[in-house]
Motif scaffolding. Structure first.
Motif, mmCIF file in Angstrom:
data_model
loop_
_atom_site.group_PDB
_atom_site.id
_atom_site.type_symbol
_atom_site.label_atom_id
_atom_site.label_comp_id
_atom_site.label_asym_id
_atom_site.label_seq_id
_atom_site.Cartn_x
_atom_site.Cartn_y
_atom_site.Cartn_z
ATOM 1 N N GLN A 1 0.831 -1.210 0.000
ATOM 2 C CA GLN A 1 0.000 0.000 0.000
ATOM 3 C C GLN A 1 0.867 1.262 0.000
ATOM 4 O O GLN A 1 0.529 2.242 -0.660
ATOM 5 C CB GLN A 1 -0.948 0.004 1.194
ATOM 6 C CG GLN A 1 -2.052 -1.014 1.101
ATOM 7 C CD GLN A 1 -2.909 -0.812 -0.139
ATOM 8 O OE1 GLN A 1 -3.302 0.300 -0.475
ATOM 9 N NE2 GLN A 1 -3.163 -1.896 -0.850
ATOM 10 N N VAL B 1 2.147 1.776 -3.535
ATOM 11 C CA VAL B 1 1.078 2.295 -4.398
ATOM 12 C C VAL B 1 0.853 3.785 -4.112
ATOM 13 O O VAL B 1 0.779 4.602 -5.032
ATOM 14 C CB VAL B 1 -0.229 1.494 -4.191
ATOM 15 C CG1 VAL B 1 -1.416 2.191 -4.832
ATOM 16 C CG2 VAL B 1 -0.069 0.086 -4.749
ATOM 17 N N THR B 2 0.773 4.138 -2.845
ATOM 18 C CA THR B 2 0.515 5.528 -2.470
ATOM 19 C C THR B 2 1.665 6.440 -2.881
ATOM 20 O O THR B 2 1.455 7.494 -3.480
ATOM 21 C CB THR B 2 0.267 5.642 -0.956
ATOM 22 O OG1 THR B 2 -0.857 4.828 -0.625
ATOM 23 C CG2 THR B 2 -0.009 7.070 -0.543
ATOM 24 N N GLY C 1 3.856 5.924 -5.102
ATOM 25 C CA GLY C 1 4.007 5.930 -6.550
ATOM 26 C C GLY C 1 3.178 7.013 -7.210
ATOM 27 O O GLY C 1 3.426 7.385 -8.353
ATOM 28 N N ARG C 2 2.233 7.551 -6.502
ATOM 29 C CA ARG C 2 1.377 8.614 -7.029
ATOM 30 C C ARG C 2 1.955 10.002 -6.794
ATOM 31 O O ARG C 2 1.430 10.984 -7.274
ATOM 32 C CB ARG C 2 -0.001 8.547 -6.375
ATOM 33 C CG ARG C 2 -0.751 7.286 -6.706
ATOM 34 C CD ARG C 2 -2.126 7.309 -6.080
ATOM 35 N NE ARG C 2 -2.734 5.994 -6.222
ATOM 36 C CZ ARG C 2 -3.483 5.420 -5.309
ATOM 37 N NH1 ARG C 2 -3.737 6.032 -4.176
ATOM 38 N NH2 ARG C 2 -3.995 4.241 -5.514
ATOM 39 N N ILE C 3 3.018 10.100 -6.041
ATOM 40 C CA ILE C 3 3.637 11.391 -5.754
ATOM 41 C C ILE C 3 4.641 11.700 -6.860
ATOM 42 O O ILE C 3 5.618 10.981 -7.033
ATOM 43 C CB ILE C 3 4.359 11.382 -4.384
ATOM 44 C CG1 ILE C 3 3.363 11.099 -3.271
ATOM 45 C CG2 ILE C 3 5.098 12.701 -4.154
ATOM 46 C CD1 ILE C 3 4.015 10.898 -1.909
ATOM 47 N N PRO C 4 4.397 12.776 -7.616
ATOM 48 C CA PRO C 4 5.347 13.124 -8.674
ATOM 49 C C PRO C 4 6.713 13.465 -8.057
ATOM 50 O O PRO C 4 6.786 14.257 -7.117
ATOM 51 C CB PRO C 4 4.724 14.352 -9.334
ATOM 52 C CG PRO C 4 3.287 14.341 -8.914
ATOM 53 C CD PRO C 4 3.248 13.654 -7.580
ATOM 54 N N THR D 1 7.793 16.981 -7.077
ATOM 55 C CA THR D 1 7.158 17.709 -5.970
ATOM 56 C C THR D 1 7.865 17.488 -4.636
ATOM 57 O O THR D 1 7.521 18.120 -3.645
ATOM 58 C CB THR D 1 5.677 17.297 -5.817
ATOM 59 O OG1 THR D 1 5.613 15.923 -5.456
ATOM 60 C CG2 THR D 1 4.897 17.563 -7.098
#
Length: 86
Positions: free
Chosen positions: A53, A56-57, A59-62, A65
């Motif tokens: 998890q 996955v989480t 992996g969504r942070i560019p 940023t």
């Protein structure tokens, strides 16, 4: 257990191998020992799910940023964790 089979992994060994496991870098024998431990250990099973998890989480942070300071802190924390675990 036969002579060629190694004993089940400990929780500490499982934690040390989790990244290699999730990235598919364990050989067949190591993967089988890892999965046997996780199948018998509820705490480690939960840990694996938490790691999945987290991946996955995060992996969504560019990447752009994340500040250079935060990146260095994270890298240092992982380096220091490895040294403290040895």
């Amino acid at each position: 257990m036969n002579r060629r089979q190694k004993p089940m992994l400990t929780c500490q060994e499982m934690v040390e191998l989790v990244t290699d496991y999730l990235e598919g870098r364990l050989d067949e024998r190591a993967r089988a020992r890892f999965e046997a431990h996780v199948a018998e250990c509820e705490a480690c099973s939960l840990y694996i799910e938490q790691m999945r998890q987290t991946i996955v989480t995060l992996g969504r942070i560019p990447p752009e940023t994340v500040s250079p300071e935060a990146e260095e802190e994270l890298l240092a924390a992982f380096r220091n964790w490895r040294e403290r675990s040895a």
